[in-house]
Design a protein around this motif. Structure first.
Motif, PDB file in Angstrom:
ATOM      1  N   ALA A   1       0.835  -1.172   0.087  1.00 21.21           N
ATOM      2  CA  ALA A   1       0.104  -0.153   0.209  1.00 21.21           C
ATOM      3  C   ALA A   1       0.690   1.236  -0.451  1.00 21.21           C
ATOM      4  O   ALA A   1       0.231   2.587  -0.217  1.00 21.21           O
ATOM      5  CB  ALA A   1      -0.762   0.028   1.142  1.00 21.21           C
ATOM      6  N   LEU A   2       2.238   1.313   0.392  1.00 23.93           N
ATOM      7  CA  LEU A   2       3.362   2.480   0.025  1.00 23.93           C
ATOM      8  C   LEU A   2       3.713   2.429  -1.044  1.00 23.93           C
ATOM      9  O   LEU A   2       4.648   2.001  -0.844  1.00 23.93           O
ATOM     10  CB  LEU A   2       4.241   2.292   1.774  1.00 23.93           C
ATOM     11  CG  LEU A   2       2.892   2.671   3.327  1.00 23.93           C
ATOM     12  CD1 LEU A   2       3.600   2.738   3.984  1.00 23.93           C
ATOM     13  CD2 LEU A   2       2.672   3.821   2.327  1.00 23.93           C
ATOM     14  N   ARG A   3       3.731   3.004  -1.991  1.00 20.33           N
ATOM     15  CA  ARG A   3       4.781   2.790  -2.403  1.00 20.33           C
ATOM     16  C   ARG A   3       5.189   4.131  -3.655  1.00 20.33           C
ATOM     17  O   ARG A   3       6.698   4.091  -4.147  1.00 20.33           O
ATOM     18  CB  ARG A   3       3.591   2.378  -4.131  1.00 20.33           C
ATOM     19  CG  ARG A   3       3.124   1.445  -3.884  1.00 20.33           C
ATOM     20  CD  ARG A   3       3.582   0.270  -4.469  1.00 20.33           C
ATOM     21  NE  ARG A   3       5.179  -0.465  -4.837  1.00 20.33           N
ATOM     22  CZ  ARG A   3       4.585  -0.407  -6.567  1.00 20.33           C
ATOM     23  NH1 ARG A   3       3.046  -1.852  -6.502  1.00 20.33           N
ATOM     24  NH2 ARG A   3       5.262  -0.958  -7.334  1.00 20.33           N
TER      25      ARG A   3
ATOM     26  N   CYS B   1       7.379  10.182   0.957  1.00 16.87           N
ATOM     27  CA  CYS B   1       8.458  11.755   0.473  1.00 16.87           C
ATOM     28  C   CYS B   1       9.214  12.223   1.792  1.00 16.87           C
ATOM     29  O   CYS B   1       7.866  11.690   2.555  1.00 16.87           O
ATOM     30  CB  CYS B   1       8.059  12.595   0.305  1.00 16.87           C
ATOM     31  SG  CYS B   1       8.108  14.003  -0.266  1.00 16.87           S
ATOM     32  N   LEU B   2      10.049  11.882   2.124  1.00 18.73           N
ATOM     33  CA  LEU B   2      10.761  13.182   3.127  1.00 18.73           C
ATOM     34  C   LEU B   2      10.345  14.580   3.280  1.00 18.73           C
ATOM     35  O   LEU B   2      11.743  14.423   1.831  1.00 18.73           O
ATOM     36  CB  LEU B   2      12.099  12.265   3.664  1.00 18.73           C
ATOM     37  CG  LEU B   2      12.690  10.219   4.224  1.00 18.73           C
ATOM     38  CD1 LEU B   2      11.172  10.078   2.945  1.00 18.73           C
ATOM     39  CD2 LEU B   2      13.218   9.772   4.009  1.00 18.73           C
ATOM     40  N   LEU B   3      10.647  14.576   4.290  1.00 14.09           N
ATOM     41  CA  LEU B   3      11.200  16.429   4.439  1.00 14.09           C
ATOM     42  C   LEU B   3      12.023  16.455   5.352  1.00 14.09           C
ATOM     43  O   LEU B   3      11.781  16.305   6.459  1.00 14.09           O
ATOM     44  CB  LEU B   3       9.675  17.125   4.484  1.00 14.09           C
ATOM     45  CG  LEU B   3      10.425  18.594   4.225  1.00 14.09           C
ATOM     46  CD1 LEU B   3       8.422  19.474   3.505  1.00 14.09           C
ATOM     47  CD2 LEU B   3      11.412  19.530   4.837  1.00 14.09           C
TER      48      LEU B   3
ATOM     49  N   ASP C   1       1.539   8.215  -0.794  1.00 12.50           N
ATOM     50  CA  ASP C   1       1.015   7.554  -0.093  1.00 12.50           C
ATOM     51  C   ASP C   1       1.555   8.420   1.709  1.00 12.50           C
ATOM     52  O   ASP C   1       0.611   7.821   2.271  1.00 12.50           O
ATOM     53  CB  ASP C   1       1.572   6.058  -0.127  1.00 12.50           C
ATOM     54  CG  ASP C   1       1.107   5.379  -1.404  1.00 12.50           C
ATOM     55  OD1 ASP C   1      -0.008   5.528  -1.770  1.00 12.50           O
ATOM     56  OD2 ASP C   1       2.148   4.970  -1.995  1.00 12.50           O
ATOM     57  N   ALA C   2       2.605   8.752   1.529  1.00 17.34           N
ATOM     58  CA  ALA C   2       2.800   9.361   2.782  1.00 17.34           C
ATOM     59  C   ALA C   2       4.356  10.157   2.760  1.00 17.34           C
ATOM     60  O   ALA C   2       4.901  10.719   1.572  1.00 17.34           O
ATOM     61  CB  ALA C   2       3.191   8.625   3.704  1.00 17.34           C
ATOM     62  N   LEU C   3       3.809  11.335   4.007  1.00 16.49           N
ATOM     63  CA  LEU C   3       4.814  12.232   3.698  1.00 16.49           C
ATOM     64  C   LEU C   3       5.353  12.563   5.718  1.00 16.49           C
ATOM     65  O   LEU C   3       4.871  12.178   5.840  1.00 16.49           O
ATOM     66  CB  LEU C   3       4.333  13.830   3.954  1.00 16.49           C
ATOM     67  CG  LEU C   3       5.270  14.701   4.201  1.00 16.49           C
ATOM     68  CD1 LEU C   3       6.679  15.286   3.071  1.00 16.49           C
ATOM     69  CD2 LEU C   3       4.314  16.124   4.248  1.00 16.49           C
TER      70      LEU C   3
ATOM     71  N   ARG D   1      -0.984  10.303   3.500  1.00 19.06           N
ATOM     72  CA  ARG D   1      -1.029  10.567   4.943  1.00 19.06           C
ATOM     73  C   ARG D   1       0.616  11.499   5.474  1.00 19.06           C
ATOM     74  O   ARG D   1       1.176  11.589   4.541  1.00 19.06           O
ATOM     75  CB  ARG D   1       0.011   8.918   5.567  1.00 19.06           C
ATOM     76  CG  ARG D   1      -1.493   7.983   5.480  1.00 19.06           C
ATOM     77  CD  ARG D   1      -0.388   6.352   5.637  1.00 19.06           C
ATOM     78  NE  ARG D   1      -0.368   6.583   7.203  1.00 19.06           N
ATOM     79  CZ  ARG D   1       0.101   5.918   7.784  1.00 19.06           C
ATOM     80  NH1 ARG D   1       0.939   4.902   7.017  1.00 19.06           N
ATOM     81  NH2 ARG D   1       0.501   5.545   8.804  1.00 19.06           N
ATOM     82  N   ARG D   2       0.460  12.251   6.044  1.00 21.55           N
ATOM     83  CA  ARG D   2       1.250  12.970   6.867  1.00 21.55           C
ATOM     84  C   ARG D   2       1.640  13.033   7.951  1.00 21.55           C
ATOM     85  O   ARG D   2       0.675  13.411   9.250  1.00 21.55           O
ATOM     86  CB  ARG D   2       0.476  14.440   6.677  1.00 21.55           C
ATOM     87  CG  ARG D   2       0.029  15.232   5.303  1.00 21.55           C
ATOM     88  CD  ARG D   2      -0.184  16.519   4.966  1.00 21.55           C
ATOM     89  NE  ARG D   2       0.237  17.687   4.612  1.00 21.55           N
ATOM     90  CZ  ARG D   2       1.099  17.721   4.021  1.00 21.55           C
ATOM     91  NH1 ARG D   2       0.874  17.356   3.253  1.00 21.55           N
ATOM     92  NH2 ARG D   2       1.853  19.208   4.199  1.00 21.55           N
TER      93      ARG D   2
END
Length: 351
Positions: free
Chosen positions: A6-8, A11-13, A85-87, A107-108
């Protein structure tokens, strides 16, 4: 447990600073191992990208903070057609919170409430576990937990190009034990006095260590180096302004020990496995010291808390910095020499 399929797109900040970006690298390795099919995008600062921008399997989107709003617009343009999918939003400063709006993500994930500031909570939907007393690297590493990634071994493996290794070999060509002194932090109030560095350098030279003085090309770092050279009776090899981040990494890897205040070079040296004599009074080494081994640090943080804030360090909010004029004067030359001697004995070096 999050479904790996589900997590393809992740992103990293974390744009800055050098030390904190170094702390993100073990998290990158864990994410790549746990989600081998996922794409990984990292929004990083322009300077910091020079250190980590060749990590394999990572796409980098560079944020140039010197360009202000134009730099933010460039990131927004680069990500306009993307959805993640997620940050993992690992920086709480207001500028970074605003920058995070360029990322469209289902998702954040951000910091817990105690470690949030500058309206960070407005820009995230989930939070990492609230834990007091964590090292910065462990706090950053915990961003993997909401994704179902367990904690594991910490390793860096930051690529070092052959050119940098060759340059470092030229600076440290022999087997004589070597001390690298990186005297400047980006925070001036974390810096030690030049004449005290000079006294330690003279002691190291008398004990048979080859001493190299390093630093960046800025005017303040050049001034610090010049003041040290003027005060020292011996003559260390002055490499100030001559290295790059990759060259510095290679240089630290060849050294026997590194002397530095709380700074990016502290964490770079630790990342390549070189013992660090860290100078801590303005900051807590348990939170921001060299992650792998803090035995050789000089710790006057509690003294600083009592002197400047009139309470012991244990009563301060975790992460409190005591960046006051004169705080680093709490560290004496004898304190540093004692830790250096202990480290030399541990390594079996020196005459």
């Amino acid at each position: 447990m999050t479904d790996r399929a589900a997590l393809r797109h992740l992103c990293l900040l974390r744009t800055s600073a050098i030390g904190d970006v170094t702390h993100v690298v073990p998290l990158v390795h864990r994410l790549r191992a746990h989600f081998p099919e996922a794409s990984l995008t990292w929004i990083v600062g322009k300077l910091e990208q020079r250190l980590v921008g060749d990590l394999p399997g990572v796409e980098f989107v560079v944020f140039d903070k010197a360009r202000g709003w134009a730099g933010m617009r460039a990131v927004r343009k680069a990500l306009a057609a993307r959805r993640f999918d997620a940050l993992l939003h690992m920086q709480v400063a207001l500028r970074s919170n605003l920058l995070s709006t360029a990322v469209h993500a289902d998702r954040r994930i951000g910091y817990d409430r105690e470690r949030s500031r500058d309206l960070h909570g407005w820009f995230v939907h989930e939070r990492i576990p609230a834990r007091r007393g964590e090292h910065v690297l462990d706090a950053i590493g915990s961003f993997a937990e909401p994704l179902g990634v367990p904690r594991g071994p910490v390793h860096w493996d930051i690529p070092v190009p052959d050119e940098a290794r060759d340059w470092a070999r030229e600076q440290i060509p022999i087997t004589a034990p070597t001390l690298v002194v990186s005297p400047s932090s980006s925070h001036a109030l974390r810096n030690w006095r030049a004449e005290r560095y000079a006294a330690v350098i003279d002691h190291a030279a008398a004990r048979g260590l080859r001493v190299l003085l390093t630093g960046g090309p800025s005017a303040s770092e050049r001034a610090m180096a010049d003041a040290i050279l003027a005060a020292a009776r011996t003559r260390p090899v002055d490499l100030t302004g001559r290295d790059t981040l990759k060259r510095a990494l290679a240089l630290f890897a060849r050294a026997d020990m590194v002397l530095t205040p709380d700074s990016g070079p502290m964490h770079m040296a630790n990342a390549v496995g070189t013992p660090v004599i860290g100078l801590h009074a303005a900051s807590n080494p348990a939170r921001s010291g060299p992650y792998s081994d803090r035995r050789w640090c000089v710790d006057r943080y509690d003294d600083a808390a009592r002197h400047f804030l009139h309470k012991p360090a244990r009563d301060l909010r975790w992460g409190t910095k005591i960046e006051r004029p004169g705080v680093m004067d709490l560290i004496g030359v004898s304190d540093v020499i004692e830790r250096m001697e202990a480290l030399m004995k541990h390594l079996g070096i020196g005459r």
